[in-house]
Design a protein around this motif. Structure first.
Motif, short mmCIF file in Angstrom:
data_model
loop_
_atom_site.label_atom_id
_atom_site.label_comp_id
_atom_site.label_asym_id
_atom_site.label_seq_id
_atom_site.Cartn_x
_atom_site.Cartn_y
_atom_site.Cartn_z
N GLY A 57 -14.52 5.17 -1.64
CA GLY A 57 -15.79 5.72 -1.20
C GLY A 57 -15.84 6.10 0.27
N LEU A 58 -14.69 6.16 0.92
CA LEU A 58 -14.64 6.50 2.35
C LEU A 58 -14.50 7.99 2.61
CD1 LEU A 58 -12.29 3.61 3.51
CD2 LEU A 58 -14.77 3.78 3.85
N ASP A 59 -14.43 8.78 1.54
CA ASP A 59 -14.28 10.23 1.65
C ASP A 59 -13.01 10.61 2.41
OD1 ASP A 59 -15.07 12.80 0.99
OD2 ASP A 59 -16.13 13.09 2.89
N ILE A 60 -11.91 9.96 2.02
CA ILE A 60 -10.61 10.26 2.62
C ILE A 60 -9.83 11.14 1.63
CG2 ILE A 60 -8.43 9.30 3.45
CD1 ILE A 60 -9.98 6.71 4.08
N PRO A 61 -9.56 12.38 2.00
CA PRO A 61 -8.84 13.27 1.08
C PRO A 61 -7.36 12.86 0.98
CG PRO A 61 -9.19 14.37 3.17
CD PRO A 61 -9.90 13.05 3.26
N ARG A 62 -6.81 12.95 -0.20
CA ARG A 62 -5.39 12.64 -0.43
C ARG A 62 -4.71 13.88 -1.01
NH1 ARG A 62 -5.45 7.52 1.99
NH2 ARG A 62 -6.83 6.15 0.84
N THR A 63 -3.41 13.99 -0.70
CA THR A 63 -2.61 15.08 -1.24
C THR A 63 -1.36 14.50 -1.89
OG1 THR A 63 -1.22 15.44 0.72
CG2 THR A 63 -3.40 16.52 0.71
N ARG A 64 -0.47 15.39 -2.32
CA ARG A 64 0.82 14.96 -2.87
C ARG A 64 1.69 14.26 -1.82
NH1 ARG A 64 3.15 16.56 -7.51
NH2 ARG A 64 5.19 16.50 -6.51
N ASN A 65 1.33 14.38 -0.55
CA ASN A 65 2.08 13.73 0.52
C ASN A 65 1.71 12.25 0.72
OD1 ASN A 65 3.71 15.86 1.30
ND2 ASN A 65 2.19 16.67 2.72
N VAL A 66 0.82 11.73 -0.10
CA VAL A 66 0.34 10.36 0.07
C VAL A 66 1.52 9.38 0.16
CG1 VAL A 66 0.03 9.82 -2.40
CG2 VAL A 66 -1.41 8.71 -0.67
N VAL A 67 1.38 8.43 1.08
CA VAL A 67 2.39 7.40 1.31
C VAL A 67 1.67 6.05 1.30
CG1 VAL A 67 4.02 6.46 2.99
CG2 VAL A 67 3.79 8.93 2.74
N VAL A 68 2.14 5.13 0.47
CA VAL A 68 1.59 3.78 0.44
C VAL A 68 2.66 2.85 1.02
CG1 VAL A 68 0.68 1.90 -0.98
CG2 VAL A 68 0.16 4.29 -1.56
N VAL A 69 2.32 2.19 2.11
CA VAL A 69 3.25 1.31 2.81
C VAL A 69 2.79 -0.13 2.61
CG1 VAL A 69 4.26 0.71 5.04
CG2 VAL A 69 3.71 3.11 4.51
N SER A 70 3.65 -0.93 2.01
CA SER A 70 3.39 -2.35 1.81
C SER A 70 4.34 -3.14 2.70
CB SER A 70 3.61 -2.74 0.35
OG SER A 70 2.81 -1.96 -0.50
N VAL A 71 3.77 -3.99 3.53
CA VAL A 71 4.56 -4.78 4.48
C VAL A 71 4.41 -6.25 4.13
CG1 VAL A 71 4.94 -5.34 6.91
CG2 VAL A 71 4.11 -3.06 6.27
N THR A 72 5.52 -6.94 3.97
CA THR A 72 5.51 -8.39 3.80
C THR A 72 6.10 -8.97 5.08
OG1 THR A 72 5.85 -8.16 1.42
CG2 THR A 72 6.28 -10.32 2.38
N SER A 73 5.36 -9.88 5.70
CA SER A 73 5.74 -10.33 7.05
C SER A 73 5.30 -11.76 7.33
CB SER A 73 5.07 -9.40 8.08
OG SER A 73 5.30 -9.85 9.39
N ARG A 74 5.93 -12.35 8.32
CA ARG A 74 5.42 -13.57 8.91
C ARG A 74 4.10 -13.23 9.59
NH1 ARG A 74 10.34 -15.34 12.58
NH2 ARG A 74 9.48 -17.45 12.54
N PRO A 75 3.31 -14.21 10.00
CA PRO A 75 2.01 -13.92 10.62
C PRO A 75 2.11 -13.00 11.84
CG PRO A 75 2.13 -16.24 10.04
CD PRO A 75 3.51 -15.66 9.81
N ARG A 76 1.17 -12.08 11.95
CA ARG A 76 1.06 -11.13 13.06
C ARG A 76 -0.38 -11.15 13.57
NH1 ARG A 76 6.42 -10.05 14.14
NH2 ARG A 76 7.45 -10.06 12.11
N THR A 77 -0.58 -10.79 14.81
CA THR A 77 -1.94 -10.73 15.35
C THR A 77 -2.67 -9.52 14.79
OG1 THR A 77 -1.34 -9.36 17.26
CG2 THR A 77 -1.14 -11.77 17.53
N GLU A 78 -4.00 -9.59 14.83
CA GLU A 78 -4.79 -8.44 14.40
C GLU A 78 -4.46 -7.23 15.27
OE1 GLU A 78 -8.99 -9.12 14.07
OE2 GLU A 78 -8.71 -10.81 12.70
N ALA A 79 -4.29 -7.45 16.57
CA ALA A 79 -3.99 -6.34 17.48
C ALA A 79 -2.67 -5.67 17.11
CB ALA A 79 -3.95 -6.85 18.92
#
Length: 129
Positions: A57-79
């Motif tokens: 519902g954020l009105d973000i247009p997507r195309t065939r170039n869409v990339v989904v990046v999943s990161v598994t990591s040790r804890p990181r800061t919000e910054a």
């Protein structure tokens, strides 16, 4: 470590995938301050009909170039996470021509005991890392 999994619509050349992986790695090294050789990446390609990435519902247009990046990591800061999102989008736009609206990221945090880099050992726990 971190481990990055990237899901894309099939059809990119090997050179395009390499450029995408290099861009993602630069963003990770810069944002999470990991060593250059700390590189673990997996790419999964899917037919366009097998990737449904809508915008919550954020009105973000997507195309065939869409990339989904999943990161598994040790804890990181919000910054550092926010820096990664921004740097990743900038790298992918500049080096791959992927619009930031086509980039979705999810970060999953785990602990030192959740990693084994080989030989059946938990290197973070044994002190090898």
């Amino acid at each position: 470590m971190p481990l990055i999994k990237i899901d894309i619509v099939e059809g990119r050349s090997d050179a395009q995938v390499k450029t995408l992986l290099d861009a993602a790695h630069r963003a990770l090294v810069d944002s999470f301050e990991v060593p250059e050789r700390d590189r673990f990446q997996i790419v999964n390609e899917h037919p366009a009909s097998r990737m449904v990435i809508e915008d919550t519902g954020l009105d973000i247009p997507r195309t065939r170039n869409v990339v989904v990046v999943s990161v598994t990591s040790r804890p990181r800061t919000e910054a550092s996470k926010v820096k990664f999102y921004q740097r990743l989008c900038r790298e992918l736009q500049e080096k791959c021509g992927i619009d930031p609206s086509d980039v979705m990221v999810s970060i999953v945090i785990n602990s030192d005991a959740d990693w084994s880099f080989g030989h059946g050992r938990a290197q973070f726990l044994t002190g090898e890392l």
